[in-house]
Design a protein around this motif. Structure first.
Motif, PDB file in Angstrom:
ATOM      1  N   ASP A 169       0.790  -1.223   0.210  1.00  0.00           N
ATOM      2  CA  ASP A 169       0.012   0.038   0.067  1.00  0.00           C
ATOM      3  C   ASP A 169       0.886   1.110  -0.107  1.00  0.00           C
ATOM      4  O   ASP A 169       1.832   1.451   0.820  1.00  0.00           O
ATOM      5  CB  ASP A 169      -1.000   0.169   1.174  1.00  0.00           C
ATOM      6  CG  ASP A 169      -2.102  -0.937   1.132  1.00  0.00           C
ATOM      7  OD1 ASP A 169      -2.083  -1.492   0.077  1.00  0.00           O
ATOM      8  OD2 ASP A 169      -2.709  -1.250   2.111  1.00  0.00           O
ATOM      9  N   LEU A 170       0.527   2.081  -0.840  1.00  0.00           N
ATOM     10  CA  LEU A 170       1.413   3.399  -0.853  1.00  0.00           C
ATOM     11  C   LEU A 170       0.620   4.594  -0.530  1.00  0.00           C
ATOM     12  O   LEU A 170      -0.545   4.903  -0.854  1.00  0.00           O
ATOM     13  CB  LEU A 170       1.807   3.587  -2.416  1.00  0.00           C
ATOM     14  CG  LEU A 170       2.286   5.045  -2.635  1.00  0.00           C
ATOM     15  CD1 LEU A 170       3.731   5.178  -2.241  1.00  0.00           C
ATOM     16  CD2 LEU A 170       2.558   5.337  -4.362  1.00  0.00           C
ATOM     17  N   ARG A 171       1.114   5.491   0.494  1.00  0.00           N
ATOM     18  CA  ARG A 171       0.348   6.341   0.761  1.00  0.00           C
ATOM     19  C   ARG A 171       1.377   7.826   0.771  1.00  0.00           C
ATOM     20  O   ARG A 171       2.296   7.629   0.757  1.00  0.00           O
ATOM     21  CB  ARG A 171       0.206   6.358   2.426  1.00  0.00           C
ATOM     22  CG  ARG A 171      -0.939   5.295   2.821  1.00  0.00           C
ATOM     23  CD  ARG A 171      -0.858   5.117   4.283  1.00  0.00           C
ATOM     24  NE  ARG A 171      -1.679   4.123   4.769  1.00  0.00           N
ATOM     25  CZ  ARG A 171      -1.304   2.808   4.983  1.00  0.00           C
ATOM     26  NH1 ARG A 171      -0.055   2.561   4.798  1.00  0.00           N
ATOM     27  NH2 ARG A 171      -2.046   1.838   5.030  1.00  0.00           N
ATOM     28  N   GLY A 172       0.514   8.919   0.416  1.00  0.00           N
ATOM     29  CA  GLY A 172       1.387  10.040   0.518  1.00  0.00           C
ATOM     30  C   GLY A 172       2.466  10.382  -0.325  1.00  0.00           C
ATOM     31  O   GLY A 172       3.324  11.253  -0.208  1.00  0.00           O
ATOM     32  N   PRO A 173       2.308   9.841  -1.499  1.00  0.00           N
ATOM     33  CA  PRO A 173       3.554  10.250  -2.414  1.00  0.00           C
ATOM     34  C   PRO A 173       3.701  11.317  -2.904  1.00  0.00           C
ATOM     35  O   PRO A 173       2.173  12.015  -3.389  1.00  0.00           O
ATOM     36  CB  PRO A 173       3.401   9.193  -3.469  1.00  0.00           C
ATOM     37  CG  PRO A 173       1.837   8.739  -3.643  1.00  0.00           C
ATOM     38  CD  PRO A 173       1.498   8.979  -2.246  1.00  0.00           C
ATOM     39  N   THR A 174       4.728  12.064  -3.429  1.00  0.00           N
ATOM     40  CA  THR A 174       4.337  13.240  -4.165  1.00  0.00           C
ATOM     41  C   THR A 174       4.258  12.933  -5.804  1.00  0.00           C
ATOM     42  O   THR A 174       3.460  13.737  -6.396  1.00  0.00           O
ATOM     43  CB  THR A 174       5.988  13.967  -4.266  1.00  0.00           C
ATOM     44  OG1 THR A 174       6.271  14.569  -3.018  1.00  0.00           O
ATOM     45  CG2 THR A 174       6.055  15.099  -5.206  1.00  0.00           C
TER      46      THR A 174
END
Length: 336
Positions: A169-174
């Motif tokens: 799970d990926l959170r908060g990327p630019t």
């Protein structure tokens, strides 16, 4: 912001657990629904890192580009595969030393557990159902395992990648976007050299010439990803101190031998960071001091976050100032 070693470690986590598997992709928060639909059901074929950027390749020449930025993090959950030798050396998850990689295997007796909780997984060898967060700090501790798989998404998950046994799970990327090969090449082409991909003479020369042709202060150049890929605030401060280089010196006035030293030292520190998961920047420590440094970030750096404290070499108080909208730590005597 995650620095180069963290992104390389995360990429190797994908190499170990996802490459070769068909991946289901979704966007629980909805912001990446169209992009997730493009890669959903494709087999992951590659995982690469260049500096702070990571690229996950899928069948059909489709790539997912991710830049974690200041707040991004990957959470892995499920039957996470890990390499026993690497895990026993650094006490954490994520770094794998597969056949064909360039990293030497560290001493398996050198287990050091970080007091800040960075050593999140202590079991080694076989997969286990657990959670693992991978970002700059890698502080997320594993709990008591998972009751169900896949687990319910927690927070604002931009994209979920899922196989039969593991999810990420990926959170908060630019940045999180789907690219074709030409677009990937365009992104990579704008980046400076990464010594984990190329530490040969051509990469060193490219870095050296770029520094020596500009009047921009060296302290800003090292943070410019178009000049050199992967260096962030911690490594910038520590590299400059180790070189005894004033951060305000224009690049074109930095002695060439200092520039070449910076490149070679960055290659060395980056490898240490990938192997250990920690930004260890102090050399020549006796065994007791080394264990203390690996266990506590307060004992791991020369100048970073030591403002107002005496320099470990000369005793002058370490200075904190702002450079390029980021905090800069340096010794005004050793680096005069």
């Amino acid at each position: 912001m995650p620095e180069g070693h963290s992104v390389h470690r995360i990429t190797r986590q994908f190499e170990r657990n996802f490459v070769g598997h068909v991946v289901r992709a979704s966007s629980p928060q909805g912001r990446f629904a169209a992009g997730a639909a493009e890669i959903d059901g494709r087999r992951m074929t590659d995982a690469r890192a260049v500096g702070k950027q990571m690229f996950l390749g899928f069948e059909g020449d489709v790539w997912l580009r991710v830049h974690l930025g200041m707040y991004g993090a990957w959470d892995f959950a499920g039957e996470i595969l890990m390499d026993a030798t690497i895990a026993s050396a650094n006490g954490r998850m994520g770094q794998t030393n597969q056949a064909g990689t360039f990293l030497d295997r560290p001493n398996p007796d050198a287990v050091v557990f970080d007091s800040a909780g960075e050593n999140s997984l202590q079991s080694i060898g076989a997969p286990r159902k657990t959670r693992l967060r991978m970002s700059e700090s890698e502080k997320e501790k594993d709990g008591n395992g998972l009751d169900t798989f896949p687990p319910e998404p927690i927070g604002q998950v931009r994209v979920r990648l899922l196989t039969d046994t593991i999810c990420a799970d990926l959170r908060g990327p630019t940045a999180c976007e789907v690219l074709d090969p030409a677009q990937v090449e365009a992104v990579v082409g704008r980046l400076g050299p990464d010594p984990l991909l190329d530490d040969g003479p051509e990469a060193e020369e490219r870095f050296t010439r770029r520094i020596l042709k500009t009047a921009t202060p060296i302290g800003l150049l090292l943070m410019d990803q178009n000049v050199v890929a992967g260096i962030g605030n911690v490594y910038r401060a520590e590299l400059l101190f180790r070189a005894k280089q004033n951060p305000h010196t224009p690049g074109k006035l930095v002695p060439e031998e200092h520039v070449r030293h910076l490149w070679r030292d960055w290659a060395k520190l980056l490898r240490i960071g990938v192997e250990t998961g920690q930004m260890m920047t102090m050399d020549d420590l006796d065994p007791e001091a080394y264990r203390a440094a690996m266990a506590s970030r307060d004992d791991r750096h020369w100048v970073y976050k030591r403002e107002g404290l005496p320099c470990r070499v000369c005793g002058t108080n370490i200075v904190l100032e702002e450079m390029g909208a980021r905090k800069l730590y340096w010794c005004p005597y050793c680096q005069a």
